[in-house]
Design an enzyme around this catalytic site. Sequence first.
Site: not given
Ligand SMILES: [Zn+2]
Length: 433
Positions: A94, A159
């Site tokens: 992401d 993340e």
């Molecule tokens: Zn990163």
Amino acid sequence: MSLLRLLLVVVVLHLSAVAGDDAIVSRFQEYLRINTVQPNPEYYKAVDFIISQAKPLSLESQTIEFVKGKPLLLLKWVGSDPTLPAFLLNSHTDVVPFEDSKWTHHPLQAHMDHHGDIYARGSQDMKCVGMQYLEAIRKLQASGFKPLRSVYLSFVPDEEIGGHDGAEKFAESQLFKSLNIAIVLDEGLPSPTESYRVFYGERSPWWLVIKAKGPPGHGAKLYDNSAMENLLKSIESIRRFRASQFDLLKAGGIAEGDVVSVNMAFLKAGTPSPTGFVMNLQPSEAEAGFDIRVPPSVDAEALERRLVEEWAPAARNMSFELGQFKQKLTGKQFLTAADDSNPWWGLLENAVKEAGGRTSKPEIFPASTDARYFRKAGVPAFGFSPISNTPSLLHDHNEYLGKAEYLKGIEVYVSIIKAYASYESKSGSRDEL
Ligand SMILES: [Zn+2]
């Protein structure tokens, strides 16, 4: 061989290398163009793309959904000696949102300008690294290299929103334990200089909200213990602490990750009125929020005492909450040794050198990455993105990576993966660490 023939061979070799580089760069651009922007990343598209890249490399692959809709892709290059612990190359799929109007080129176009700079969200953080792992394996396979240890690659979701449904669940899983991972490589930060930055720990985020309560009163009256006065005393105290940390940093000799950072995120107070706020009233409640980052070397208990006694003392009608990131990741267990006691450190340092690069003094990562979850699970982890001579533009406008820097990074991973996968010592298994 005649001079002419020699020249011809050189030209042909050069042309085929250029064609190879072009193909490598377009694969990178293809990954960058997949819209994995939070909060609605097209995770399946990213996973399908990576699987298509892994197929010609004959890597084993499995997709795991710890949470539905958030696939984690795990690839394996099987080593010849299954008794040796494996290593893991992690990257997140992401990326953070962007304001495209503030960019020179649209952040999902992955446009390469005439300098060879590729503009895209994720070009530094960290689609580059994910693709470089794969390209390095492609090169190693083409050279006939066979790994002794198994190499795992994880492409994890989320993340950028805390990693709870991605790397955190993965690192806590039975599956992760069964992989017998000795060392993890995860993301680092670009370096503006010639040498690469390496991170061996990170600061832990404390999201602090302090609240003050006090008797309301007329705006014209002077009295003690109003909510505003109590909150302001705390803010003054927190600001003094912030200044002391900032002074340490300004004095030099230490890095950003070595001090506690404190920044106010919001202030909430006042009694709303149709025209704004009521002016002749001292409100009964007021609160402020702070983003605080604590290095592993800091005594967390002492800091918490300061919080209870000076920043939000009950005696001054104050209370506090430590939001979202409740884990206080302070202490030795959250540091990966970056010295002779850890063979993976020496191997990394050397491998970078052999690829013609240099690492600078290991640092504490100033913000958070998924590496903390692997360290928490007892596995050492280094944060490393092979990007030198480049300004750090993570989460910024016009994030870009130069083509030459990207290609050089692949050679760095070729060298690291080769060194790690050939390391014969049985030490570094989970039981011994
Ligand atoms: Zn990163």
